[in-house]
Enzyme design. Structure first.
Site, PDB file in Angstrom:
ATOM      1  N   ASP A  10       0.887  -1.176   0.000  1.00  0.00           N
ATOM      2  CA  ASP A  10       0.000   0.000   0.000  1.00  0.00           C
ATOM      3  C   ASP A  10       0.921   1.222   0.000  1.00  0.00           C
ATOM      4  OD1 ASP A  10      -0.824   0.637   3.504  1.00  0.00           O
ATOM      5  OD2 ASP A  10       0.871  -0.494   2.678  1.00  0.00           O
ATOM      6  N   ASP A  15       6.815   1.096   2.371  1.00  0.00           N
ATOM      7  CA  ASP A  15       6.597   0.153   1.274  1.00  0.00           C
ATOM      8  C   ASP A  15       7.594   0.438   0.154  1.00  0.00           C
ATOM      9  OD1 ASP A  15       3.939   1.150   2.510  1.00  0.00           O
ATOM     10  OD2 ASP A  15       3.392  -0.825   1.735  1.00  0.00           O
ATOM     11  N   VAL A 123       2.659  -6.389   2.806  1.00  0.00           N
ATOM     12  CA  VAL A 123       3.127  -5.367   3.749  1.00  0.00           C
ATOM     13  C   VAL A 123       2.120  -4.215   3.851  1.00  0.00           C
ATOM     14  CG1 VAL A 123       5.565  -5.974   3.487  1.00  0.00           C
ATOM     15  CG2 VAL A 123       4.557  -4.258   1.960  1.00  0.00           C
ATOM     16  N   HIS A 241       9.150  -0.282   8.572  1.00  0.00           N
ATOM     17  CA  HIS A 241       8.513  -1.570   8.838  1.00  0.00           C
ATOM     18  C   HIS A 241       8.635  -2.560   7.686  1.00  0.00           C
ATOM     19  CE1 HIS A 241       6.367   0.648  12.073  1.00  0.00           C
ATOM     20  NE2 HIS A 241       6.089   1.548  11.148  1.00  0.00           N
ATOM     21  N   ASP A 242       8.157  -2.154   6.518  1.00  0.00           N
ATOM     22  CA  ASP A 242       8.001  -3.103   5.404  1.00  0.00           C
ATOM     23  C   ASP A 242       9.337  -3.623   4.901  1.00  0.00           C
ATOM     24  OD1 ASP A 242       5.238  -1.161   3.998  1.00  0.00           O
ATOM     25  OD2 ASP A 242       5.339  -2.504   5.717  1.00  0.00           O
TER      26      ASP A 242
END
Ligand code: RIB
Ligand code: CA
Length: 322
Positions: A10, A15, A123, A241-242
């Protein structure tokens, strides 16, 4: 030996770093990217994904437009953390286009035609994955592993209880978590222990590559947003994060997991979207009957190796396409 993966994104700022890491890593063959509503509206997530591949000189990675809203809930919700993601990435407008096939149908066709060797890496919210499983359950046995960025045990971010990807589409997450295939989950418990600092990001820019420059732009934006709205254990640093989920495929030792039963709350007034982890038995079967016991189904990451993560990003984003 490269690992084939499909990234479901997303595309927001982390990302984008995950996409570049997967596309440029010599250890990964990025089969394609499917896009889902999440950090911003679907059209912007698709545009951002296309911008990333064009910017790093890999316009040939196929991009597929997916679900524009959750599979069961009524409204298309977007990440309010606009200071961390924004709407459009700070890259030139894309001139390449997404593929005509819907992401859900491409996932089905690709897995049915595969040799069962394509790791699935969601993710973002799990709407595309759940929709594909519901439409064609036969794909489940063709997925060797699902590596999810999502979930939280100790603390959420979307709410006190829930992490954003799971919270936005909890029904979808519950379907995926219970699909029966090997699952590694990279939750906030791990990503918040693998922060990238402004100094690290500046070193990425100094690599002089398109990916290094883009990573600096995205990560410095994340740091400003986190410092202002969601300060981590130290200022001037932010989770990506991703990208940690992608690095966990390249080198599994970058995270530390526990095998436990994990399920998703879908109806709690205060806890909807919570990944409920049962660590009580540490993988053992209880000596006595326990009405709540369910066997482990997820390798749930509770820690991460921050220096190793930063070193991996620096190595990989210092590469160029071709
Ligand atoms: O909670 C972090 C997750 O939510 C990341 O995937 C980020 O991109 C957002 O989608
Ligand atoms: Ca994401």
């Amino acid at each position: 030996m490269t690992t084939k993966i499909i990234l479901d994104v997303d595309t927001g700022t982390d990302d984008a770093v995950a996409l570049m890491t997967a596309a440029l890593s010599p250890d990964i063959e990025l089969v394609g990217a499917t896009v889902v509503n999440g950090n911003t509206v679907l059209d912007s997530c698709v545009e951002n994904t296309l911008r990333v591949f064009e910017w790093i000189g890999m316009p040939g990675v196929p991009v597929f437009r997916g679900m524009s809203r959750p599979i069961a809930r009524f409204q298309a919700v977007h990440n309010p953390a606009t200071r961390i993601h924004g709407d459009k990435l700070d890259l030139p407008e894309a001139t390449i286009k997404a593929q005509p096939q819907h992401a859900v149908d491409w996932l089905i066709d690709t897995y049915l035609a595969s040799d069962g060797d394509i790791t699935l890496v969601p993710v973002g919210p799990l709407s595309n994955i759940a929709a594909a499983i519901q439409k064609e359950p036969r794909i489940v046995e063709r997925i060797p592993e699902i590596v999810i960025m999502g979930g939280a045990h100790d603390h959420g971010n979307a709410t006190a209880s829930a992490e954003f990807n799971i919270w936005l589409d909890p029904e979808a997450a519950r379907i995926v978590v219970n699909c029966g295939r090997p699952i590694r989950m990279v939750p906030l418990d791990a990503t918040h222990r693998a922060l990238v600092s402004l100094e690290d990001a500046t070193r990425l820019r100094a690599l002089g590559t398109p990916a290094g420059e883009a990573a600096y732009r995205f990560i410095s934006k994340r740091i400003e947003g986190y410092d202002a709205t969601q300060p981590m254990q130290r200022m001037g640093a932010a989770p990506v994060h991703d990208a940690l989920a992608v690095c966990a495929i390249i080198d599994p030792s970058v995270i530390t997991t526990r095998f436990a039963h994990v399920d998703v709350e879908t109806s709690g007034e205060l806890t909807t979207g919570r990944t409920v982890c049962d660590f009580r038995f540490s993988g053992r079967t209880p000596a006595e009957a326990n009405f709540a016991y369910q066997p482990p189904n997820v390798e749930f990451a509770l820690d991460a190796d921050e220096p190793k993560f930063v070193a991996m990003l620096t190595d990989i984003l210092g590469r160029t396409a071709g």
